[in-house]
Design a protein around this motif. Sequence first.
Motif, mmCIF file in Angstrom:
data_model
loop_
_atom_site.group_PDB
_atom_site.id
_atom_site.type_symbol
_atom_site.label_atom_id
_atom_site.label_comp_id
_atom_site.label_asym_id
_atom_site.label_seq_id
_atom_site.Cartn_x
_atom_site.Cartn_y
_atom_site.Cartn_z
ATOM 1 N N ALA A 38 -97.841 -75.101 -61.731
ATOM 2 C CA ALA A 38 -97.881 -73.941 -60.836
ATOM 3 C C ALA A 38 -96.759 -73.016 -61.258
ATOM 4 O O ALA A 38 -95.588 -73.399 -61.219
ATOM 5 N N SER A 39 -97.103 -71.804 -61.687
ATOM 6 C CA SER A 39 -96.090 -70.941 -62.284
ATOM 7 C C SER A 39 -96.112 -69.536 -61.712
ATOM 8 O O SER A 39 -97.171 -68.954 -61.482
ATOM 9 N N MET B 247 -99.909 -91.917 -64.134
ATOM 10 C CA MET B 247 -98.853 -91.115 -63.524
ATOM 11 C C MET B 247 -99.310 -89.655 -63.438
ATOM 12 O O MET B 247 -99.958 -89.154 -64.345
ATOM 13 N N GLU B 248 -98.973 -89.001 -62.336
ATOM 14 C CA GLU B 248 -99.272 -87.584 -62.158
ATOM 15 C C GLU B 248 -97.980 -86.767 -62.270
ATOM 16 O O GLU B 248 -96.932 -87.176 -61.769
ATOM 17 N N VAL B 249 -98.078 -85.617 -62.913
ATOM 18 C CA VAL B 249 -96.935 -84.723 -63.067
ATOM 19 C C VAL B 249 -97.270 -83.380 -62.430
ATOM 20 O O VAL B 249 -98.303 -82.776 -62.738
ATOM 21 N N THR B 250 -96.399 -82.938 -61.545
ATOM 22 C CA THR B 250 -96.550 -81.634 -60.909
ATOM 23 C C THR B 250 -95.332 -80.797 -61.257
ATOM 24 O O THR B 250 -94.194 -81.238 -61.085
ATOM 25 N N ILE B 251 -95.567 -79.579 -61.759
ATOM 26 C CA ILE B 251 -94.481 -78.695 -62.187
ATOM 27 C C ILE B 251 -94.569 -77.386 -61.408
ATOM 28 O O ILE B 251 -95.607 -76.735 -61.394
ATOM 29 N N ASP B 252 -93.487 -77.031 -60.783
ATOM 30 C CA ASP B 252 -93.394 -75.783 -60.016
ATOM 31 C C ASP B 252 -92.369 -74.882 -60.695
ATOM 32 O O ASP B 252 -91.167 -75.154 -60.648
ATOM 33 N N ILE B 253 -92.837 -73.822 -61.336
ATOM 34 C CA ILE B 253 -91.954 -72.912 -62.066
ATOM 35 C C ILE B 253 -91.769 -71.637 -61.252
ATOM 36 O O ILE B 253 -92.731 -70.905 -60.996
ATOM 37 N N GLY B 254 -90.536 -71.376 -60.839
ATOM 38 C CA GLY B 254 -90.239 -70.175 -60.077
ATOM 39 C C GLY B 254 -89.293 -69.261 -60.827
ATOM 40 O O GLY B 254 -88.924 -69.506 -61.973
ATOM 41 N N LYS B 255 -88.897 -68.180 -60.160
ATOM 42 C CA LYS B 255 -87.964 -67.235 -60.774
ATOM 43 C C LYS B 255 -86.584 -67.863 -60.965
ATOM 44 O O LYS B 255 -85.921 -67.642 -61.978
ATOM 45 N N SER B 256 -86.154 -68.630 -59.965
ATOM 46 C CA SER B 256 -84.790 -69.150 -59.959
ATOM 47 C C SER B 256 -84.638 -70.481 -60.677
ATOM 48 O O SER B 256 -83.531 -70.849 -61.071
#
Length: 311
Positions: A78-79, A1-10
């Motif tokens: 990705a942060s 399994m692949e996990v992609t995390i996108d961390i933004g301001k909101s």
Amino acid sequence: MEVTIDIGKSGSRTRLHETPGGLPGSSSAPVEVEGPGIDPSTAGRPDGAARVARVVREAVASAAAQVPGGQITSIVVASTAVPADARPVADGLAERFSAARIAMFTDHTAAHAAVLGEPGVAATVGTGVGVTALSRQGAITRVDGWGPDLGDRGSAWQIGREALRAGFAARDGVGEATALEEAARIFCGGMELADAVRLLAAEDRVARIAGFAPTVCALDDPVARGIVSTAAEDLLASLASAAIRSGTTTVACRGRLLLNDRFRTMIEEGCRLRGWEFRRPRGDILDVDHDLLFAEPYRRHALALRWRPGR
């Protein structure tokens, strides 16, 4: 399994999905979860790396909990909040997921791979703005991404802030009469000092003010149109800088502000007038190809990498 995390301001978004090329019949629908975001200033605090690590760890755990027994083989973070040393974030994940390859990127580098995946300029346009260009030699150039106090030119934050300022200026009798006055009154729940203080004291103040941008873009009002036009020109200036410095003329943009027809049309027309090729984005950050990010030239721009090729 692949996990992609996108961390933004909101906020943050996490997607867990089957590894490409998995066993026949093993495919399943991707699992997506949402969580808290991180203000970029957090990364500059003494405990910045620990706070980013906590958000990342909880995001992975939330996604993995929905697929019991699934082995995680690849994690990409990705942060927008980038600690001075991202290694502790990757180290913490490596302790928990020893079989996984792990990489952490700025959100703009990961977005470039997702949006273009080849030489050219990619922009993320939402609450803030970040522009990333990849040259044919594999060099990355970043423009903006400085946050609301130092940059974010052409962002939803800029549009929302300038529109609120114009509305309150009209209320004070020192600005041009504009429909933004009533729009700001509705948005703030009033135009008394207590209403302003309530907005300015909100922990998510930047995101809230950016949330006023769609209303501004939709108004048929000369002051509002001028604010949106200025923001578009500011974004185009950043795109031009990235294009010149990277020697490329292919441009693609992603982000919630581009969902507004008026603003997107301004950007598309501005690109064509400058002789650039304007492309639709290939995908969102959560769609990014992990193999692409773990390959050159993107790999060399990772903030932290835990991976043994061929393992």
